[in-house]
Design an enzyme around this catalytic site. Sequence first.
Site, PDB file in Angstrom:
ATOM      1  N   TRP A 151       0.802  -1.223   0.000  1.00 13.27           N
ATOM      2  CA  TRP A 151       0.000   0.000   0.000  1.00 13.27           C
ATOM      3  C   TRP A 151       0.842   1.283   0.000  1.00 13.27           C
ATOM      4  O   TRP A 151       0.395   2.304  -0.487  1.00 13.27           O
ATOM      5  CB  TRP A 151      -0.932   0.005   1.225  1.00 13.27           C
ATOM      6  CG  TRP A 151      -0.285   0.521   2.465  1.00 13.27           C
ATOM      7  CD1 TRP A 151      -0.043   1.849   2.764  1.00 13.27           C
ATOM      8  CD2 TRP A 151       0.218  -0.224   3.556  1.00 13.27           C
ATOM      9  NE1 TRP A 151       0.582   1.942   3.974  1.00 13.27           N
ATOM     10  CE2 TRP A 151       0.737   0.689   4.487  1.00 13.27           C
ATOM     11  CE3 TRP A 151       0.259  -1.582   3.853  1.00 13.27           C
ATOM     12  CZ2 TRP A 151       1.308   0.295   5.687  1.00 13.27           C
ATOM     13  CZ3 TRP A 151       0.824  -1.969   5.045  1.00 13.27           C
ATOM     14  CH2 TRP A 151       1.344  -1.048   5.937  1.00 13.27           C
ATOM     15  N   ASN A 152       2.055   1.207   0.535  1.00 14.74           N
ATOM     16  CA  ASN A 152       2.800   2.459   0.686  1.00 14.74           C
ATOM     17  C   ASN A 152       3.477   2.825  -0.636  1.00 14.74           C
ATOM     18  O   ASN A 152       4.091   1.986  -1.267  1.00 14.74           O
ATOM     19  CB  ASN A 152       3.824   2.342   1.811  1.00 14.74           C
ATOM     20  CG  ASN A 152       4.885   1.312   1.501  1.00 14.74           C
ATOM     21  OD1 ASN A 152       4.569   0.208   1.081  1.00 14.74           O
ATOM     22  ND2 ASN A 152       6.123   1.659   1.682  1.00 14.74           N
ATOM     23  N   GLY A 228       6.680  -6.173  -1.091  1.00 18.06           N
ATOM     24  CA  GLY A 228       5.801  -6.413   0.056  1.00 18.06           C
ATOM     25  C   GLY A 228       6.593  -7.038   1.182  1.00 18.06           C
ATOM     26  O   GLY A 228       7.814  -6.873   1.254  1.00 18.06           O
ATOM     27  N   GLY A 229       5.905  -7.781   2.028  1.00 20.79           N
ATOM     28  CA  GLY A 229       6.566  -8.358   3.202  1.00 20.79           C
ATOM     29  C   GLY A 229       7.153  -9.739   2.919  1.00 20.79           C
ATOM     30  O   GLY A 229       6.730 -10.427   1.985  1.00 20.79           O
ATOM     31  N   GLU A 250      11.164  -7.412  -3.617  1.00 21.02           N
ATOM     32  CA  GLU A 250      11.631  -6.237  -2.851  1.00 21.02           C
ATOM     33  C   GLU A 250      10.880  -6.269  -1.525  1.00 21.02           C
ATOM     34  O   GLU A 250       9.677  -6.036  -1.495  1.00 21.02           O
ATOM     35  CB  GLU A 250      11.289  -4.936  -3.600  1.00 21.02           C
ATOM     36  CG  GLU A 250      12.030  -4.747  -4.887  1.00 21.02           C
ATOM     37  CD  GLU A 250      13.497  -4.420  -4.672  1.00 21.02           C
ATOM     38  OE1 GLU A 250      13.891  -4.056  -3.551  1.00 21.02           O
ATOM     39  OE2 GLU A 250      14.257  -4.552  -5.636  1.00 21.02           O
ATOM     40  N   LEU A 251      11.601  -6.570  -0.455  1.00 17.70           N
ATOM     41  CA  LEU A 251      10.899  -6.857   0.803  1.00 17.70           C
ATOM     42  C   LEU A 251      11.216  -5.817   1.882  1.00 17.70           C
ATOM     43  O   LEU A 251      11.610  -4.704   1.568  1.00 17.70           O
ATOM     44  CB  LEU A 251      11.254  -8.276   1.242  1.00 17.70           C
ATOM     45  CG  LEU A 251      11.101  -9.315   0.116  1.00 17.70           C
ATOM     46  CD1 LEU A 251      11.503 -10.686   0.572  1.00 17.70           C
ATOM     47  CD2 LEU A 251       9.686  -9.315  -0.436  1.00 17.70           C
ATOM     48  N   GLU A 383      10.542  -5.879  11.884  1.00 24.21           N
ATOM     49  CA  GLU A 383      10.135  -4.697  11.132  1.00 24.21           C
ATOM     50  C   GLU A 383       8.768  -4.268  11.641  1.00 24.21           C
ATOM     51  O   GLU A 383       7.809  -5.038  11.568  1.00 24.21           O
ATOM     52  CB  GLU A 383      10.051  -5.005   9.638  1.00 24.21           C
ATOM     53  CG  GLU A 383       9.662  -3.777   8.845  1.00 24.21           C
ATOM     54  CD  GLU A 383       9.372  -4.039   7.374  1.00 24.21           C
ATOM     55  OE1 GLU A 383       8.736  -5.054   7.060  1.00 24.21           O
ATOM     56  OE2 GLU A 383       9.783  -3.210   6.549  1.00 24.21           O
ATOM     57  N   GLU A 460      15.827  -3.147  -8.545  1.00 22.48           N
ATOM     58  CA  GLU A 460      14.993  -2.300  -9.388  1.00 22.48           C
ATOM     59  C   GLU A 460      15.727  -0.975  -9.576  1.00 22.48           C
ATOM     60  O   GLU A 460      16.572  -0.613  -8.754  1.00 22.48           O
ATOM     61  CB  GLU A 460      13.622  -2.087  -8.737  1.00 22.48           C
ATOM     62  CG  GLU A 460      12.810  -3.379  -8.716  1.00 22.48           C
ATOM     63  CD  GLU A 460      11.395  -3.227  -8.185  1.00 22.48           C
ATOM     64  OE1 GLU A 460      11.184  -2.393  -7.288  1.00 22.48           O
ATOM     65  OE2 GLU A 460      10.518  -3.967  -8.661  1.00 22.48           O
TER      66      GLU A 460
HETATM   67  P1  NAD Z   1       2.070  -7.529   1.986  1.00 25.03           P
HETATM   68  O1  NAD Z   1       3.176  -8.445   1.692  1.00 25.03           O
HETATM   69  O2  NAD Z   1       1.056  -7.896   2.998  1.00 25.03           O
HETATM   70  O3  NAD Z   1       1.210  -7.212   0.650  1.00 25.03           O
HETATM   71  C1  NAD Z   1       1.817  -6.783  -0.534  1.00 25.03           C
HETATM   72  C2  NAD Z   1       0.946  -7.163  -1.715  1.00 25.03           C
HETATM   73  O4  NAD Z   1       0.916  -8.585  -1.834  1.00 25.03           O
HETATM   74  C3  NAD Z   1      -0.501  -6.707  -1.626  1.00 25.03           C
HETATM   75  O5  NAD Z   1      -0.912  -6.220  -2.886  1.00 25.03           O
HETATM   76  C4  NAD Z   1      -1.242  -7.992  -1.271  1.00 25.03           C
HETATM   77  O6  NAD Z   1      -2.577  -8.009  -1.690  1.00 25.03           O
HETATM   78  C5  NAD Z   1      -0.435  -9.012  -2.036  1.00 25.03           C
HETATM   79  N1  NAD Z   1      -0.568 -10.399  -1.537  1.00 25.03           N
HETATM   80  C6  NAD Z   1      -0.887 -10.812  -0.295  1.00 25.03           C
HETATM   81  N2  NAD Z   1      -0.918 -12.168  -0.238  1.00 25.03           N
HETATM   82  C7  NAD Z   1      -0.615 -12.606  -1.487  1.00 25.03           C
HETATM   83  C8  NAD Z   1      -0.482 -13.899  -2.063  1.00 25.03           C
HETATM   84  N3  NAD Z   1      -0.678 -15.022  -1.366  1.00 25.03           N
HETATM   85  N4  NAD Z   1      -0.135 -13.976  -3.360  1.00 25.03           N
HETATM   86  C9  NAD Z   1       0.080 -12.862  -4.100  1.00 25.03           C
HETATM   87  N5  NAD Z   1      -0.053 -11.614  -3.600  1.00 25.03           N
HETATM   88  C10 NAD Z   1      -0.392 -11.482  -2.313  1.00 25.03           C
HETATM   89  O7  NAD Z   1       2.764  -6.153   2.319  1.00 25.03           O
HETATM   90  P2  NAD Z   1       2.119  -4.886   2.991  1.00 25.03           P
HETATM   91  O8  NAD Z   1       1.838  -5.217   4.406  1.00 25.03           O
HETATM   92  O9  NAD Z   1       1.010  -4.375   2.123  1.00 25.03           O
HETATM   93  O10 NAD Z   1       3.359  -3.859   2.863  1.00 25.03           O
HETATM   94  C11 NAD Z   1       4.346  -3.736   3.780  1.00 25.03           C
HETATM   95  C12 NAD Z   1       5.576  -4.511   3.420  1.00 25.03           C
HETATM   96  O11 NAD Z   1       6.111  -4.115   2.152  1.00 25.03           O
HETATM   97  C13 NAD Z   1       6.682  -4.252   4.410  1.00 25.03           C
HETATM   98  O12 NAD Z   1       7.347  -5.436   4.766  1.00 25.03           O
HETATM   99  C14 NAD Z   1       7.609  -3.310   3.643  1.00 25.03           C
HETATM  100  O13 NAD Z   1       8.921  -3.245   4.130  1.00 25.03           O
HETATM  101  C15 NAD Z   1       7.512  -3.857   2.279  1.00 25.03           C
HETATM  102  N6  NAD Z   1       7.993  -2.872   1.293  1.00 25.03           N
HETATM  103  C16 NAD Z   1       9.177  -3.112   0.634  1.00 25.03           C
HETATM  104  C17 NAD Z   1       9.670  -2.182  -0.278  1.00 25.03           C
HETATM  105  C18 NAD Z   1      10.959  -2.416  -1.047  1.00 25.03           C
HETATM  106  O14 NAD Z   1      11.144  -1.793  -2.093  1.00 25.03           O
HETATM  107  N7  NAD Z   1      11.859  -3.252  -0.605  1.00 25.03           N
HETATM  108  C19 NAD Z   1       8.963  -1.013  -0.517  1.00 25.03           C
HETATM  109  C20 NAD Z   1       7.774  -0.799   0.187  1.00 25.03           C
HETATM  110  C21 NAD Z   1       7.302  -1.744   1.082  1.00 25.03           C
END
Ligand code: NAD
Length: 491
Positions: A151-152, A228-229, A250-251, A383, A460
């Site tokens: 989301w961010n 994402g995470g 990218e986590l 985190e 990236e």
């Molecule tokens: P998240 O992992 O919960 O969700 C990210 C995305 O994955 C969402 O669109 C979600 O709907 C989707 N998703 C969830 N389950 C899935 C599945 N089983 N299969 C496919 N897609 C699925 O992350 P969040 O809580 O929305 O965001 C926060 C995390 O993102 C933090 O850990 C943060 O550090 C990370 N993040 C990393 C970067 C980077 O560039 N390294 C940048 C921003 C955020």
Amino acid sequence: MTAAVFRNYIDGRFAEAAATFDSVDPSTGAAWATMPAATAADVDRAVEAAHRALRTGPWASMTATARGKLLVRLGDLVVANADRLAELETRDTGKIIRETRAQIAYVGDYYRYYGGLADKHEGAYVPIDKADMEVTVRPEPIGVVAAVVPWNSQLFLSAVKLGPALAAGCTVVLKASEDGPAPLLAFAELVHDAGFPAGSVNILTGFGQDCGRRLTGHPLVARVAFTGGPSTAREIVRNTAENLAYTTLELGGKSPVVVFADADLDSAANAVVAGIFAASGQSCVAGSRLLVERSVKEAFLDSLKRKAETITIGDPQDPATEMGPLATVRQRERIEAIVAESLAKGGKLVTGGKRPDGGASGFYYAPTIIDAGSPDLPCVREELFGPVLSVLPFDTEAEALTLANDTPFGLASGVFTTNLGKAHRMARGIHAGVVWINTYRAVSPLVPFGGYGLSGLGREGGLDAIRDYTRSKSVWIRTSDEPIPDPFVMR
Ligand code: NAD
């Protein structure tokens, strides 16, 4: 149904959704918009459209120069619409307007950068060791890309995927997060207006389990670009076990900021405050672990505490606001639980640790500093993705480096010192994809970005990103007019 209604963008059309959900304004806690919840059938339609566009039609036959021009046009449209997109992102995620405006205006440069690169990514002529052969290597688009973002900073995190993917000639299905998808669904209108052919870019939102899983495991998807995470990343790797899609991740991070006694301490304090409290700490590169040389620790903490306590918290749409709410109520609950556990295990609260006064209905949390004392506290290890800074002292450079690397993550880091040799030694020794010396949180489309360890796989940004969306095809041409001799001897 709320006043604002958003739609998925599939195969060049804005599609009515069979299922919807409400999006909540984090500054009030009230539902403000209706979002489409993409179903498995919607995902299939989008991936099939992307696959068709890759093989037939205007996108498939477009020159790299023409693709580049489309990307530059898209960048211009993003800049021209930055204020509107910023207002939507602020409304839907709570990120302050000052930051969304500045970040989105810069997102335009990412599209322009990759637009410029589209026809400069060259293949190769191989000076082959066989006299009667010519060999060329063609970089070809890898295929349909499933891009998934959290989301961010959704517009920013999409640009680093869409830019190189489209420049390389791939087609994309982009999944916005179910939290705060408004800016990306509005961005789809700009993709349409820029003139991208139907199916080349599809943008939808929905939940991870139905939409994200279906998308990343789809048999027609050749490439997954995920931000994402780490726990979702593991699920995605499992999802791709069937289609064997090439995947970059990218986590998250638990990034250290190391402050030596010889640093410009006031400047360092401003950078530390910005590094953890900007975006209410909901940034993958948040500098959430402060390692400070013991001789200056108390004075430095006093300075941080003063700065943290004067941060203006409030309505994220107000340009005077310096810190807004967290994006979701569950995010605040998680942070509250980890802070409480860390304090119960011996952490000392320097400031914050509670909901701020006022803003009762929004998901606000005060800027928080914990003098951790031990590297084992949950606030040091996990985190939090929130405005919580954990502090540990060190006595020697070697100890600073050991503490900096005492994490399974390795996304970003900061080092503050006026000693050039020390700066270089730390930059060499830190296990992280980014080291900022006497600065923090700087980014550019020209510079690769990505993590070590649990912070991810792949990079990236920069020139190489486009290569990551191509695969090479070697073309062998026999030039001899002589008939092919004995077929049982390898040549
Ligand atoms: P998240 O992992 O919960 O969700 C990210 C995305 O994955 C969402 O669109 C979600 O709907 C989707 N998703 C969830 N389950 C899935 C599945 N089983 N299969 C496919 N897609 C699925 O992350 P969040 O809580 O929305 O965001 C926060 C995390 O993102 C933090 O850990 C943060 O550090 C990370 N993040 C990393 C970067 C980077 O560039 N390294 C940048 C921003 C955020």
